[in-house]
Design an enzyme around this catalytic site. Structure first.
Site, PDB file in Angstrom:
ATOM      1  N   ASP A 180      66.547  18.609  46.470  1.00  0.00           N
ATOM      2  CA  ASP A 180      66.380  17.513  47.421  1.00  0.00           C
ATOM      3  C   ASP A 180      67.736  17.060  47.969  1.00  0.00           C
ATOM      4  OD1 ASP A 180      65.231  14.933  48.571  1.00  0.00           O
ATOM      5  OD2 ASP A 180      63.491  15.652  47.468  1.00  0.00           O
ATOM      6  N   HIS A 233      66.412   9.926  49.417  1.00  0.00           N
ATOM      7  CA  HIS A 233      65.104  10.545  49.211  1.00  0.00           C
ATOM      8  C   HIS A 233      65.015  11.214  47.843  1.00  0.00           C
ATOM      9  CE1 HIS A 233      62.037  13.756  49.858  1.00  0.00           C
ATOM     10  NE2 HIS A 233      61.470  12.886  50.668  1.00  0.00           N
ATOM     11  N   SER A 423      56.069  13.739  50.071  1.00  0.00           N
ATOM     12  CA  SER A 423      57.271  13.810  49.229  1.00  0.00           C
ATOM     13  C   SER A 423      57.113  12.973  47.974  1.00  0.00           C
ATOM     14  CB  SER A 423      58.493  13.306  50.002  1.00  0.00           C
ATOM     15  OG  SER A 423      58.977  14.254  50.888  1.00  0.00           O
TER      16      SER A 423
END
Length: 724
Positions: A180, A233, A423
């Protein structure tokens, strides 16, 4: 920059050019280049000229790095002998090893996206090349005593609290790699949870940390960038997988005992496929040139990222997944389905085989309005909906996890935030996979997927279709239960089903590839794998369900005790174009298993040659109109799908260049004809001033109904007039 708009009901042509000279040069000149028929026909946009780059219309909506190509050579080729390649006068240099057999990243300087696809077209035709494809850009898809556990409504939806009584992830050590944006290592809810990771972003501008690859996977967030950046994120995703739990702080992670290896592959604007492949393979224990091997390979990999391209468009991606699945620790790869309310078969890695593809649900256990859908969805998990508060807890119904606040200082910057997306759904399942691996370390992706699907709770037709009011692109058709895979994961049931060391006899169907585009009159082959677990040895009979009229399948063998069968899918001539969800069903013993397949029935193949194609240079006046009397055209007679052209004796000024094949011979530009123009990477027609060479045009099929406008100043009459 000058822009012109030629308006008519069916087709709008947007013209873009750099500033023209106030006083154009005197004399006459020429425009020349190459015309190419699309190798895999798509369709010309019915509202604007959006011709796909050379020969690859299926990649129109994909993002990739201009000038970079991933190439796999045949095993007999020494990579030392292909350090540099000359392709059509362009030099490609080998710049990066991907850790896959005979596969590397090559780079050419000064080549735009259309030029990149032309390089790929030429490389794909070489006998020493197995495949060549773009370096795609992928982006992030956005009863413990922990303080904010009460706000984590999403855990009770999958029966996680009850599952923790069966397995909390501490029985056996499990390592989860979060592929990520990196991680905020100093966040207190990661204390004791992190193992050394790596930053695989090779472009310093994308990395946003002052350098390229390095051993520090720190998530840089949005600092110093006005472009789309990480937004922490990866930190949020990692918190869902395995934030420190039962520590009287913050939030709980799905697995109490799992350790996190942060692998940084996404930065400003996303990340390249080459970097993502390197990060994935490294995390699983494979060697990557220039990077020290990982000390302890991961048993679970989470990829909450993706791009709009099919896995079949990027075979290096599937090669990497296959290599990871073959590792001795039997890694389980979990991926997000995507947030475009679209068919997941059009996205990667969601459309790859050998992964668990996860869609998102919200508080009501409905498919979240943004979640991708379709036959490639395996299971669903909570991804939330941050536009509402349906549970009346005074907070939005997103998924709560670890985050950082760049505006704060000291301890105040380590916060918790609600986000929504597939996600957020994917790390729920990655955490569940870690619980399952903790209970049974020999578990592989096939058995894990079988158990997760068998124990999931199906969504109803209406729940999958999504009874929501949030303004967002609605699905292209009414969805049914099967478009949400097996349904919402049930962790308690999955762990109970896992049982002891001997699983119950069962089987799972897998299909490769997971999607296909076939033209009427064509066919394609698929491998249907029968993954047998728990000693299952019954005969399995295969059949195709849900096929539209004109589509049929043959299985070889049809009834088998083997582990695979070859399915030939046939599309009869005259079959209606469109995208269909098909189901391959296997019945054996008392069990029935299914696997989905997305079929796109496309347009008929291109004409056998360019013979009869008109290539026109249309003179554009200062007001944006086309002066047909100053325009010229030439007709090609080459019996090929790629041919040069030259339009000479052109008056000085601005021109647009178009190519047209009048397939039906009716003297008008209509559906089924081939049309193309000289465009930029956005599909805008470019103005050209003679003399100019290298003005290349890719033609594609016009799709729509009716004729174009016949107004004197519109597009329809222009080409037929030049063809007189």
């Amino acid at each position: 920059m000058r822009r012109f708009l030629l308006s008519f009901p069916f087709l709008a042509l947007v013209l873009t050019a750099c500033p023209s000279n106030t006083n154009p040069p005197l004399g006459r000149g020429s425009i020349s280049g190459t015309v190419t028929l699309a190798a895999t026909p798509g369709s010309l946009d019915a509202n604007k000229l959006k011709v796909g780059p050379s020969s690859f219309p299926q990649l129109r909506d994909s993002e990739f790095v201009a000038g970079e190509v991933i190439i796999k050579f045949r095993p007999t080729i020494s990579l030392q002998s292909v350090q540099n390649l000359r392709v059509g006068g362009v030099i490609l240099q080998r710049v990066q090893d991907l850790g896959l057999e005979a596969t590397s990243l090559y780079r050419a300087v000064g080549v735009d996206q259309a030029g990149t696809l032309e390089l790929i077209r030429q490389l794909s035709a070489r006998s020493d090349v197995v495949y060549a494809h773009p370096n795609f850009i992928l982006k992030a898809f956005k009863t413990p005593n922990d303080d904010f556990y009460s706000l984590q409504w999403h855990y009770s939806k999958i029966n996680l609290p009850q599952a923790w009584d069966i397995e909390d992830g501490t029985t056996n050590d499990v390592i989860v790699a979060v592929i990520d944006t990196g991680i905020v290592k100093a966040h207190p809810d990661f204390a004791g949870k992190l193992l050394p990771g790596y930053d695989f972003i090779s472009n310093p501008q994308t990395a946003n940390d002052g350098n390229g690859r390095d051993p520090d996977p720190e998530d840089t967030g949005n600092a110093g960038s006005e472009e789309e950046a990480s937004g922490y994120h990866g930190t949020h995703v990692a918190g869902t997988v395995a934030a420190a739990t039962n520590n009287s702080l913050g939030v709980a992670g799905v697995s109490w005992g799992a350790k996190i290896v942060p692998v940084r592959v996404l930065g400003v604007g996303g990340g390249s496929l080459a970097d993502i492949i390197a990060g994935m393979t490294w995390a699983a224990g494979l060697s990557v040139t220039g990077v020290p091997n990982i000390a302890k390979p991961a048993q679970v990999l989470n990829l909450s990222l993706g791009g709009k391209f099919r896995c079949t468009d990027a075979p290096a991606y599937q090669d990497a997944i296959n290599a990871i699945n073959a590792q001795p620790q039997k890694p389980i790869i979990v991926v997000a389905a995507g947030n475009s309310a679209d068919n997941a078969s059009l996205y990667a890695p969601a459309s790859c085989t050998g992964v668990i593809t996860v869609g998102a649900t919200e508080f009501r256990n409905f498919r979240s309005y943004y979640s991708n859908w379709g036959p490639r969805i395996d299971v669903m998990a909570p991804g939330g909906d941050s536009s509402v508060d349906r549970n009346d807890d005074k907070y939005v119904d997103g998924v709560l996890s670890t985050m950082k606040d760049d505006k704060a200082t000291g301890a105040d910057q380590y916060i918790y935030s609600f986000l929504q997306g597939t996600s957020m759904a994917s790390p729920h399942v990655a955490g569940v996979a870690a619980l399952m691996k903790s209970k049974k370390p020999t578990l592989d992706v096939t058995e894990a997927l079988d158990i997760l699907k068998r124990t999931a709770r199906p969504l109803s037709n209406s729940a999958c279709d999504g009874a929501y009011t949030n303004p967002y692109p609605t699905p292209s058709r009414a969805l049914t239960s099967s478009d949400c895979g097996a349904g919402l994961v049930d962790v308690q049931a999955a762990l109970s089903e896992l049982g002891g060391s001997t699983p119950q006899p069962s089987f799972t169907l897998l299909i490769n590839p997971t999607s296909a585009a076939i033209t009427p009159g064509g066919s394609s082959q698929f491998t249907v794998s029968i993954a047998r677990t728990g000693g299952f040895n019954s005969v399995v009979t295969l059949s195709l369900q849900g096929a539209p009229s004109g589509v049929s399948a043959q299985f070889n063998p049809n009834t088998t005790t083997a582990n695979s069968s070859t399915m030939t899918l046939n599309v009869a001539g005259g079959t209606a174009t469109g995208t269909y969800t098909l189901t391959v069903q296997g019945t054996g013993g008392s069990l029935t298993r299914t696997v989905g397949l997305s079929l796109t029935v496309g347009n008929p193949p291109p004409p056998v040659s360019l013979s009869g194609t008109l290539v026109a240079a249309l003179f554009v006046t200062s007001t944006g109109a086309v002066d047909i009397n100053k325009s010229k055209g030439v007709t090609l007679n080459q019996n090929s799908q790629n041919a040069p052209y030259n339009i000479s004796d052109l008056e000085a000024g601005d021109y647009i260049v178009l190519a047209w094949k009048d397939v039906d011979g009716n003297g008008d530009v209509t559906q089924g004809d081939y049309l193309g123009g000289y465009v930029n990477s956005a599909g805008d027609l470019l103005l050209v001033q003679p003399t100019k060479s290298g003005i290349n045009v890719a033609m594609d099929i016009v799709q729509g109904t009716g004729h174009l406008s016949t107004k004197a100043d519109s597009f329809t009459p222009l080409l037929p007039k030049l063809k007189r």
